[in-house]
Structure formats: structure tokens, C-alpha cells
Design a protein around this motif. Structure first.
Motif, PDB file in Angstrom:
ATOM      1  N   LYS A  26       2.869  14.540  -9.284  1.00 54.46           N
ATOM      2  CA  LYS A  26       2.252  13.317  -8.749  1.00 54.46           C
ATOM      3  C   LYS A  26       1.730  12.414  -9.872  1.00 54.46           C
ATOM      4  N   THR A  27       1.054  13.028 -10.841  1.00 56.55           N
ATOM      5  CA  THR A  27       0.493  12.230 -11.936  1.00 56.55           C
ATOM      6  C   THR A  27       1.599  11.667 -12.819  1.00 56.55           C
ATOM      7  N   ILE A  28       2.644  12.446 -13.067  1.00 59.26           N
ATOM      8  CA  ILE A  28       3.761  11.952 -13.885  1.00 59.26           C
ATOM      9  C   ILE A  28       4.442  10.766 -13.206  1.00 59.26           C
ATOM     10  N   VAL A  29       4.607  10.832 -11.900  1.00 55.05           N
ATOM     11  CA  VAL A  29       5.177   9.706 -11.157  1.00 55.05           C
ATOM     12  C   VAL A  29       4.280   8.478 -11.315  1.00 55.05           C
ATOM     13  N   ARG A  79       0.852  -1.181   0.000  1.00 56.02           N
ATOM     14  CA  ARG A  79       0.000   0.000   0.000  1.00 56.02           C
ATOM     15  C   ARG A  79       0.896   1.241   0.000  1.00 56.02           C
ATOM     16  N   HIS A  80       0.625   2.180  -0.929  1.00 56.05           N
ATOM     17  CA  HIS A  80       1.476   3.360  -1.085  1.00 56.05           C
ATOM     18  C   HIS A  80       0.618   4.614  -1.199  1.00 56.05           C
ATOM     19  N   LEU A  81       1.063   5.686  -0.547  1.00 52.76           N
ATOM     20  CA  LEU A  81       0.396   6.977  -0.592  1.00 52.76           C
ATOM     21  C   LEU A  81       1.392   8.025  -1.085  1.00 52.76           C
ATOM     22  N   ILE A  82       1.132   8.582  -2.269  1.00 56.52           N
ATOM     23  CA  ILE A  82       1.978   9.635  -2.834  1.00 56.52           C
ATOM     24  C   ILE A  82       1.303  10.972  -2.572  1.00 56.52           C
ATOM     25  N   THR A  83       2.012  11.875  -1.901  1.00 56.21           N
ATOM     26  CA  THR A  83       1.451  13.194  -1.604  1.00 56.21           C
ATOM     27  C   THR A  83       2.377  14.288  -2.119  1.00 56.21           C
ATOM     28  N   GLY A  84       1.819  15.474  -2.263  1.00 55.25           N
ATOM     29  CA  GLY A  84       2.597  16.627  -2.720  1.00 55.25           C
ATOM     30  C   GLY A  84       1.671  17.729  -3.170  1.00 55.25           C
ATOM     31  N   ASP A  85       2.194  18.937  -3.207  1.00 56.75           N
ATOM     32  CA  ASP A  85       1.417  20.088  -3.653  1.00 56.75           C
ATOM     33  C   ASP A  85       1.104  19.981  -5.147  1.00 56.75           C
TER      34      ASP A  85
END
Length: 560
Positions: free
Chosen positions: A193-196, A182-188
Motif C-alpha cells: 500500500k505504501t509503495i503504491v 476521492r480514492h481508498l486503497i485497501t489491502g492486508d
């Protein structure tokens, strides 16, 4: 005497046929053992490569039965070296993927380009190379047009920062070496985020060592979930264009319905814009039937998790904008055991990293934000306009120059034109001129006439614009008008909301559940945070309430 080269952008385009390379005994010594970039073409497809030994390289290409090319375009320049041909190859892959003329066959990403001697000359050369490719019928869209395309902005071929690469590798390794994760990617906004997400998805399907499908991976076991309907078709086009056919791309409710009919869980599931995943909300009961359980209600995140072995979600806590969006505190509880991955560097806005913190501070979303205001807006075109009409005209003019410039507004006006297109929705309180809301929601940003209209939050969230014009409606105000002597104390200014002026029926908490309007205030503040963070090059604003207009002018004054 020092001699300077007169043509730092000079290059040749040399056309060859497949037959010429099949006759290896007759080599063209002008291209043999020199650094070149080449494009292989057939009627529908093309492939981009580079080499310092093109005949040796093509001996391998000719043995590959999947390579059906009949024509080759070779790009040669006296300026070319190992660094510059890597650079040109990467640029061609990036742009030809987004161009609509041919289907790109490359499966391995171009290389990250670091600064090298002569990089600016090569960048200038590429512009001329691209013009020549259009002239020769190999490309059909101008670079400026491609820059505005969804597929270009979110392509998995995009170069990544060190932070982004680390996140991609960490998540990919977990998915390939463990049975569940389970992974949570956060950022402004603008941190990639979408490119990652698209990079992880692409590297999962295509082994980046071989460029072939990953052994043992079934594409039907991979799903991409997009909560926002207005973006769903753009993601489907992206997935198709980059060769990820067979992957499931659905809305959350569609995914849940499909997953319930499967014998087993999906192996790999990705969710973009997870801040728009739903919890049960009575006003939208008709659309949220899938969240009703035998003992009450659940959330879309919980259901999606139930149907995934590996789950990666992208989330921004400041973009939860409606009561039906999973509450921020509850989302944190649900993801407490997820591995956290934070993206820190802002790449979208020319305003720099501090602009988003500035927005949060002065929209009063967060009271613990440390911002040094002086000079913060330097280099970013942020203006407070005097009327809606002035703002509208300015953005239309910018759209003529840059394209993809739009006017948006808070939900402070009824959508009268939804039922009668002969009516108008928004009236400028100063000039009396009238304007219309967006005529559609899905795909509005890229609709041809959208520059003539004013978009709401539901057309704009998740989108990038070159310039954005934001109209603050009567639903948001400031309780401070300044001092009698004309001075202004920002410490006395407090944002407030007017519920009766907020026209999004599904955006209002159920009557009696939000006595001090605290929840509604947080939704409205976040809506403006999203709207104000859309413009890459600049943001023009106007507030219909005089106190709010004065507040905007003051925060801009101290930040110039």
C-alpha cells in the motif's frame, strides 16, 4: 563437446573522464556499440544509465547543462545483453538511491524486470559489482544494510505488480484529468500500500515520459499526511532523498492547521495509515482540540477532505487499535463514495498469502475466514517459546545474523522506566529476568539499542522486521484449558480480555461505555494482529497466561 563458461559473474569497471567523451574523435572501441551500464559522478551526485551506443548516448548527455558529471564508471561484461543491462541499471538505481554516499539524480524509474535467460547469473554478478563500487568509494553501505532501510523498502523506484500498476495508473489518471477525486486503497499488511502511494506521488511530480517536473504542477499544492508520529521523520527523509523537496509532509493536526491558513484547498493530498486518523475521544481531549466544532465533533478524515481537491487514503480496517481511531463502521460511511482500489497479493511475509487470514481466524477477529491450516507455516519460522527470556535471547541472536529483529509485547505492563531508567518494566514469570520497555517512541525500531528493549504497538505499527518476537501479556487469554485426557478442541477455545491488566490508559474505552468489553477486546485482538504480522522471515511468540500459551501451541501444531 559442450563448453561451460567458467566465470558467469565476470565484469569490468572502466573509469573515464568527461574530457575523454568530449573528444568524440577518439573512441574506445572496447566500449563502443556494446551493451554497458554507466554511472556519471561529480562531487555530490551520480546518475545511472545504460546503452548499446555509449558515445551516441553521451553526445546528448554533454549537451544537457544539468549534467555536471566529471567522472564516468562504465560496467562491461561479456554476459551483457539488452535484458541484463536493464536489470543492472534498475538494481543500481534502487540501491544507490538508498545508499548514503551520493545523491541520485535519476528521475525516471528503472524498468520492471521479468525473468530472462541468465537472470540468476546477473543477480550474482550484481553482488560483486556492488562490492567493487564500495571499494571504489562510489557506495558505502553493504547490501544487507540497505535492505533494512525505510527508503529502500518504500522507494518509488520499486518494481510493481500488475495489480499495483493498475491502481497507480487509475488514480493518477483521475488526478490529472478531473477537478476532484476521492480514492481508498485497501489491502492486508505487506500488499504494498505504501509503495503504491509513493509511486503515485512520484509519478505525479515527475513526468515518467520526460523525467522532468510535471508541467503546471506546484509542489506546494501537494501534501503527504502521516498519522503516526514515530514514522513521520522516516517519510520526510524518503521524500527528500527521492527529490520531492517542497512537498508538505505533516501529521494530520499539523496539516489541518496549515490548510486553515491557506486561501485555497491543497490540490493533491495523500494519507498513509489512515486507520490511525482520529475521531474525538474525551480521554485525549487535550490532543484533539482541532476536532471540536460549533455543533459537536468531527473527524480528521472529514477535515482533511474539506481541504483537498484530490484525496487518496490508504486503509486497513484491522489496524484500528484505539478508541480515538476513527471507528471502522464510521470510516466506511465516510468513504462510501470513494473509488475503491484493493491490493490483494502479499509481498512482505515469507509465510504467504494465507498467513494473515490464519492470524485473523485464530485471533478471532473474523469468524468467516476460510483457511486450510495443514502446512500453512511451512517455510515460515513460527515458534512458540517457553519463556520471555528464551524468546528475547533467540531474537537477539537472530539480530546478530539478520539485523532489524525486535521483541515487542502487548500493553500489559506499566511503563515505569519512562520516569526512572534505573527501573525495569517486564518480568519473566518463569525465570524472573527483567526487561525494559522502549526508551523512546519515535524512531525506536532503528535505534541502536532497541534490540535490548521491548517495543510496544506504538513503536511498531507500519514497520517491517526481519524477525519479530511477540509477548502475549496478561490482558489477553483463552477461556479453555483443554480436555482432562489431554486432547484439545479448538472449537471450544474463546479469546477473552482482562481490562484490569491492560495498561494503555488511552486504549481503554471510557468507563461505562463498553459493558461487555467488546470494543476493548477488538482493540487488543487487532494490536496482536499488527504485532504478529511484522516479521518478514519469522515470528516467535510466548504467552504469559498458561491457557493462551496452550492455545498458541495447538494452532501452531495443526498448521505445521
Amino acid at each position: 563437446m559442450v563448453l561451460f563458461p567458467t566465470k558467469l559473474t565476470s565484469f569490468e569497471l572502466i573509469k573515464k573522464t568527461r574530457k575523454e567523451f568530449e573528444q568524440m574523435d577518439f573512441k574506445d572501441f572496447d566500449i563502443d556499440t556494446v551493451p554497458v551500464v554507466y554511472i556519471q559522478l561529480d562531487k555530490k551526485n551520480l546518475y545511472v544509465g545504460k546503452s548499446t551506443d555509449i558515445y551516441g548516448r553521451f553526445s546528448a548527455h554533454l549537451k544537457d547543462i544539468s549534467k555536471t558529471f566529471t567522472e564516468i564508471i562504465i560496467i562491461k561484461s561479456d554476459l551483457f545483453n539488452e535484458s541484463s543491462i536493464k536489470h543492472i541499471e534498475t538494481l543500481l538505481i534502487d540501491y544507490l538511491l538508498a545508499d548514503s554516499k551520493f545523491n541520485l539524480l535519476n528521475k525516471i524509474k528503472g524498468q520492471n524486470i521479468h525473468s530472462y535467460n541468465g537472470i540468476e547469473d546477473v543477480n550474482n554478478m550484481f553482488v560483486k559489482i556492488w562490492d567493487k563500487l564500495i571499494e571504489k568509494g562510489i557506495a558505502c553501505e553493504q547490501l544487507k544494510e540497505i535492505h533494512n532501510k525505510f527508503i529502500y523498502k518504500y522507494s518509488p523506484f520499486k518494481a510493481l505488480s500488475a495489480n499495483q500498476i493498475e491502481v497507480c495508473q487509475d488514480i493518477l489518471e483521475a488526478m490529472l484529468t478531473t477537478s476532484e477525486s476521492r480514492h481508498l486503497i485497501t489491502g492486508d499488511p505487506g500488499t504494498g500500500k505504501t509503495i503504491v502511494l509513493t509511486n503515485i506521488l512520484y509519478a505525479l511530480v515527475y513526468d515518467q515520459t520526460t523525467g522532468k517536473d510535471r508541467e503546471g504542477l506546484d509542489r506546494e499544492e501537494v501534501a503527504l499526511i502521516i498519522p503516526q508520529n514515530h514514522s513521520l521523520s522516516s517519510y520526510k527523509d524518503l521524500i527528500r532523498k527521492v527529490g520531492l523537496h517542497g512537498i508538505t509532509v505533516l501529521s494530520p493536526s499539523q496539516f489541518i492547521k496549515k490548510a486553515k491558513g491557506k486561501d485555497d484547498k491543497f490540490k493533491y493530498v495523500f494519507v498513509d495509515e489512515a486507520h490511525r486518523l482520529k475521531q474525538y475521544f474525551g480521554k485525549q481531549a487535550r490532543d484533539l482540540q482541532h476536532l471540536i466544532t460549533a455543533d459537536g465533533h468531527t473527524t480528521e478524515l472529514e477535515l482533511i477532505s474539506d481541504y483537498a481537491y484530490h484525496l487518496t487514503v490508504v486503509y486497513d480496517q484491522y489496524q484500528t487499535i484505539r478508541p480515538a481511531d476513527i471507528d471502522t463502521a464510521h470510516f466506511k460511511q465516510l468513504t462510501v463514495d470513494y473509488k475503491k482500489h484493493i491490493l490483494r497479493k502479499q509481498f512482505r511475509l515469507k509465510s504467504g498469502d494465507q498467513f494473515l487470514a490464519w492470524l485473523r481466524k485464530y485471533l478471532q477477529i473474523a469468524d468467516d475466514v476460510a483457511v486450510y491450516e495443514k502446512g500453512l507455516l511451512k517455510g515460515y519460522d513460527f515458534k512458540v517459546m517457553d519463556t520471555i527470556s528464551e524468546l528475547y535471547d533467540a531474537i537477539k541472536k537472530l539480530n546478530d545474523d539478520y539485523e532489524l529483529c525486535r521483541v515487542v509485547a502487548g500493553y500489559s505492563w506499566e511503563w515505569a522506566t519512562q520516569k526512572d531508567r534505573n527501573l525495569y518494566d517486564i518480568t519473566d514469570p518463569v525465570t524472573g529476568y527483567e526487561f525494559k520497555w522502549n526508551s523512546k517512541t519515535k524512531g525506536w525500531i532503528n535505534q541502536e539499542n532497541s534490540v535490548e528493549e521491548i517495543g510496544c504497538i506504538h513503536t511498531t505499527q507500519g514497520a517491517d522486521l526481519n524477525f519479530v518476537g511477540v509477548i502475549f501479556g496478561e490482558e489477553i487469554d483463552c477461556d479453555y484449558a483443554g480436555e482432562i485426557d489431554g486432547s484439545y478442541d479448538l472449537n471450544k477455545a474463546k479469546i477473552k480480555v482482562n481490562p484490569e491488566k491492560y495498561k494503555d490508559r488511552n486504549g481503554l474505552p471510557i468507563k461505562g461505555t463498553d459493558l461487555n468489553n467488546d470494543r476493548l477486546k477488538s482493540y487488543i485482538q487487532r494490536i496482536y494482529y499488527v504485532l504478529l504480522s511484522r516479521g518478514i522471515n519469522g515470528c516467535y511468540v510466548y504467552a504469559t497466561n498458561p491457557n493462551m500459551q496452550k492455545y498458541l501451541k495447538e494452532i501452531v501444531r495443526i498448521s505445521q
